[in-house]
Scaffold this motif. Structure first.
Motif, PDB file in Angstrom:
ATOM      1  N   UNK A  98      53.320  45.754  39.672  1.00 21.06           N
ATOM      2  CA  UNK A  98      52.163  45.127  40.321  1.00 21.06           C
ATOM      3  C   UNK A  98      52.150  43.637  40.006  1.00 21.06           C
ATOM      4  N   UNK A  99      51.309  42.903  40.740  1.00 24.36           N
ATOM      5  CA  UNK A  99      51.043  41.511  40.399  1.00 24.36           C
ATOM      6  C   UNK A  99      49.722  41.457  39.642  1.00 24.36           C
ATOM      7  N   UNK A 100      49.742  40.798  38.499  1.00 27.49           N
ATOM      8  CA  UNK A 100      48.539  40.720  37.663  1.00 27.49           C
ATOM      9  C   UNK A 100      47.675  39.515  38.018  1.00 27.49           C
ATOM     10  N   UNK A 101      48.312  38.419  38.434  1.00 28.06           N
ATOM     11  CA  UNK A 101      47.586  37.185  38.733  1.00 28.06           C
ATOM     12  C   UNK A 101      47.954  36.700  40.141  1.00 28.06           C
ATOM     13  N   UNK A 102      47.035  35.925  40.662  1.00 28.19           N
ATOM     14  CA  UNK A 102      47.363  35.115  41.828  1.00 28.19           C
ATOM     15  C   UNK A 102      46.903  33.683  41.523  1.00 28.19           C
ATOM     16  N   UNK A 103      47.708  32.737  41.923  1.00 31.63           N
ATOM     17  CA  UNK A 103      47.391  31.341  41.637  1.00 31.63           C
ATOM     18  C   UNK A 103      46.537  30.755  42.758  1.00 31.63           C
ATOM     19  N   UNK A 104      45.427  30.158  42.328  1.00 32.44           N
ATOM     20  CA  UNK A 104      44.562  29.443  43.258  1.00 32.44           C
ATOM     21  C   UNK A 104      44.518  27.999  42.773  1.00 32.44           C
ATOM     22  N   UNK A 105      45.320  27.166  43.398  1.00 36.81           N
ATOM     23  CA  UNK A 105      45.480  25.799  42.903  1.00 36.81           C
ATOM     24  C   UNK A 105      46.185  25.849  41.566  1.00 36.81           C
ATOM     25  N   UNK A 106      45.546  25.284  40.561  1.00 34.46           N
ATOM     26  CA  UNK A 106      46.139  25.291  39.220  1.00 34.46           C
ATOM     27  C   UNK A 106      45.549  26.410  38.352  1.00 34.46           C
ATOM     28  N   UNK A 107      44.657  27.197  38.959  1.00 33.33           N
ATOM     29  CA  UNK A 107      43.989  28.271  38.199  1.00 33.33           C
ATOM     30  C   UNK A 107      44.688  29.604  38.419  1.00 33.33           C
ATOM     31  N   UNK A 108      44.567  30.465  37.393  1.00 33.60           N
ATOM     32  CA  UNK A 108      45.057  31.835  37.488  1.00 33.60           C
ATOM     33  C   UNK A 108      43.873  32.774  37.719  1.00 33.60           C
ATOM     34  N   UNK A 109      43.944  33.594  38.727  1.00 31.79           N
ATOM     35  CA  UNK A 109      42.882  34.568  39.003  1.00 31.79           C
ATOM     36  C   UNK A 109      43.481  35.964  38.927  1.00 31.79           C
ATOM     37  N   UNK A 110      42.742  36.885  38.291  1.00 33.24           N
ATOM     38  CA  UNK A 110      43.203  38.269  38.205  1.00 33.24           C
ATOM     39  C   UNK A 110      43.162  38.928  39.575  1.00 33.24           C
ATOM     40  N   UNK A 111      44.185  39.711  39.834  1.00 32.16           N
ATOM     41  CA  UNK A 111      44.120  40.563  41.018  1.00 32.16           C
ATOM     42  C   UNK A 111      43.243  41.768  40.687  1.00 32.16           C
ATOM     43  N   UNK A 112      42.957  42.577  41.674  1.00 30.20           N
ATOM     44  CA  UNK A 112      42.128  43.760  41.416  1.00 30.20           C
ATOM     45  C   UNK A 112      42.811  44.697  40.425  1.00 30.20           C
ATOM     46  N   UNK A 113      44.121  44.899  40.627  1.00 24.86           N
ATOM     47  CA  UNK A 113      44.865  45.728  39.682  1.00 24.86           C
ATOM     48  C   UNK A 113      45.006  45.037  38.330  1.00 24.86           C
TER      49      UNK A 113
END
Length: 295
Positions: free
Chosen positions: A43-58
């Motif tokens: 799975x993917x744990x993070x998604x990058x939004x600009x320079x920030x890391x955001x958790x995915x739902x999983x």
């Protein structure tokens, strides 16, 4: 497990840079651990939004479990440390002759059930001798059949005890509906040796009620007394705390209560010096004694 704990730290720091500093890892090494965890889980744990890391739902689900695993690991380590600190320690217990035979075996058995690796030593003596040993720190704690009031010692009462009449199963007194202390007049008895508090109480009671028993033997061992009572077809007076059902059954004995014997009530106590200076093993023993006898 290591990757999960690293992942939880990244989430809580919201930054690879901050997490790498906290974990003392380089950012490339940290990124590799996160990538390895993602590969393992698929799975993917993070998604990058600009320079920030955001958790995915999983990623959020994974983080919740990572926190639980970390807490379990911390609890496990704490329990291991506590066990090692107390369970592999040493303790020296001073016990008066009567408590050595009636109370100490039970307490040691209870303690070893929880701390089997503890090295336990026992020193016996008269009550005043045990008090002195505790004061002089030659023993960690003491077990005495008394309540003392001394400013430099702590005395915690554990339970009250009194004498009872013990007879062979075939003795005539077993069939009597009621017994009084006067029935001991002229009765063949095996008594505890003179000088012990049980014998002192017994003699004072006999004097008060003008009882003259037929004392056949004087012995300083409860175990020897219980064996000889049946063999010699005599009777004895023993503390109720010692007269467990297995002792009666194994020796063909019966216990009878006599109202006047309840006047021989005596308190068994645990004594020790400054609690703050006690080792962890001594504190654990005191706690187990409180838990077992006072609740």
């Amino acid at each position: 497990m290591d990757e999960l704990l690293v992942f939880a730290t990244v989430v809580e720091q919201s930054s690879l840079n901050k997490a790498s500093q906290l974990l003392n890892l380089s950012q490339p090494a940290l990124s590799r651990k996160i990538s390895k965890l993602e590969d393992q889980l698929g799975i993917e744990l993070f998604e990058r939004i600009g320079r920030r890391l955001e958790l995915t739902r999983l990623g959020r689900i994974c983080y919740d479990y990572a926190v639980q695993i970390r807490e379990l690991q911390q609890r496990m380590q704490l329990e291991i440390q506590t066990y090692k600190a107390a369970g592999t320690g040493k303790i020296t217990i001073g016990a008066s002759l009567t408590t050595l035979q009636s109370t100490l075996p039970e307490l040691i058995t209870l303690f070893r059930d929880h701390y089997p690796e503890t090295e336990i030593k026992a020193v016996t003596g008269k009550t005043h001798e045990i008090v002195s040993l505790v004061k002089e720190k030659k023993v960690d704690v003491g077990l005495i059949a008394a309540v003392i009031n001394q400013s430099d010692l702590v005395c915690e009462p554990l339970f009250d005890d009194h004498l009872c009449l013990v007879l062979p199963r075939t003795h005539d007194y077993v069939r009597r509906k009621e017994l009084s202390l006067t029935d001991l007049n002229g009765l063949p008895l095996i008594l505890f040796s003179k000088g012990t508090w049980y014998r002192i109480l017994t003699d004072e009671l006999f004097l008060r009620y003008r009882i003259t028993p037929d004392v056949h033997m004087e012995i300083d061992s409860f175990e020897a007394i219980t064996r000889l009572v049946s063999t010699c077809h005599t009777a004895t007076l023993l503390p109720q705390s010692y007269v467990r059902q297995d002792v009666l059954t194994n020796n063909g004995l019966v216990m009878r209560q006599i109202e006047e014997l309840e006047q021989t009530a005596r308190t068994t106590s645990i004594i020790y010096g400054d609690y703050a200076s006690l080792n962890e093993t001594a504190r654990q023993l005191i706690a187990k004694a409180r838990e077992y006898y006072q609740t």
